[in-house]
Design an enzyme around this catalytic site. Structure first.
Site, mmCIF file in Angstrom:
data_model
loop_
_atom_site.group_PDB
_atom_site.id
_atom_site.type_symbol
_atom_site.label_atom_id
_atom_site.label_comp_id
_atom_site.label_asym_id
_atom_site.label_seq_id
_atom_site.Cartn_x
_atom_site.Cartn_y
_atom_site.Cartn_z
ATOM 1 C CB VAL A 44 -0.942 0.013 1.216
ATOM 2 C CG1 VAL A 44 -1.804 1.274 1.201
ATOM 3 C CG2 VAL A 44 -1.823 -1.233 1.214
ATOM 4 C CE LYS A 45 4.071 5.182 -5.093
ATOM 5 N NZ LYS A 45 4.086 5.238 -6.571
ATOM 6 C CB ILE A 46 1.005 5.711 2.820
ATOM 7 C CG1 ILE A 46 0.289 4.381 3.077
ATOM 8 C CG2 ILE A 46 0.474 6.815 3.728
ATOM 9 C CD1 ILE A 46 -1.202 4.453 3.104
#
Length: 215
Positions: free
Chosen positions: A82-84
């Site tokens: 998951v890219k945050i």
């Protein structure tokens, strides 16, 4: 050193994988929008092409929504990361997702201090953007070197993923510095295979061979 391909185009992933260049994939909303397909559909398709990490970015800027989106993305495939985005709410989301066993990639990092905070929050990967720093007259690779040194000083497990790569020199410097990963557009990957003397040598060999066949 691991190479990720920075794209949402399935054919580019296939071609790079065919050449043995791909250990993972990074995407972002802009890249997926260009494909004209549904976001989740694209991520699922990519995850079928490659077993390595596939970074998929959340859209929200509120930590509760980031966590919700992150959980949804993680359900799409076991290799989703998951890219945050780098922000205070993002760090809350990173810590929460880590506690639930979900891997994260903190993106849009432009300073060593941001990278340090991401590692403290428990990010799996951190993505310093070198090309965009170069664009404003700041040496992006110097920042990468500083981040790597800080992580080594304190044995952080967070991997340094060099992003916003514009040229083969970015990759060479990243490798010399000891970066864990570089995410690279397919065109830059292709350009890395070329050198004027290599091209000249191939042409010379082929010309000599063709002349010999005519005798």
């Amino acid at each position: 050193m691991k190479f990720f391909i920075d794209t949402a185009e399935i054919e580019e992933i296939r071609q790079a994988n065919l050449r043995g260049w791909v250990d993972g994939v990074t995407t972002n909303p802009s890249l997926i929008a260009k494909s004209g397909k549904d976001f989740h559909t694209v991520i699922k398709e990519i995850c079928k092409e490659i077993t390595g990490p596939v970074s998929a970015e959340v859209i929200s800027l509120q930590h509760e929504e980031m966590v919700r989106e992150g959980k949804e993305l993680a359900k799409l495939a076991s290799n989703v990361v998951v890219k945050i985005p780098m922000c205070e709410d993002g760090m809350i989301a990173v810590k929460k997702l880590k506690s639930e066993g979900i891997k994260t990639n903190v993106t849009l990092v432009f300073s060593p201090m941001q990278a340090l905070l991401a590692a403290k929050a428990g990010a799996t990967m951190v993505s310093p953007f070198v090309g965009r720093l170069d664009d404003i007259g700041v040496e992006g690779m110097q920042m990468v070197d500083q981040v790597i040194q800080m992580y080594r000083n304190y044995d952080f497990e967070t991997e340094v993923l060099v992003a916003s790569v514009r040229s083969p020199m970015h990759i060479q410097l990243a490798a010399e510095m000891g970066a864990d990963i570089a995410t690279i557009p397919f065109k830059v990957m292709q350009s890395m295979t070329h050198h004027p003397l290599t091209d000249k040598g191939i042409k010379m060999f082929m010309d000599d061979w063709n002349k010999a066949q005519k005798k």
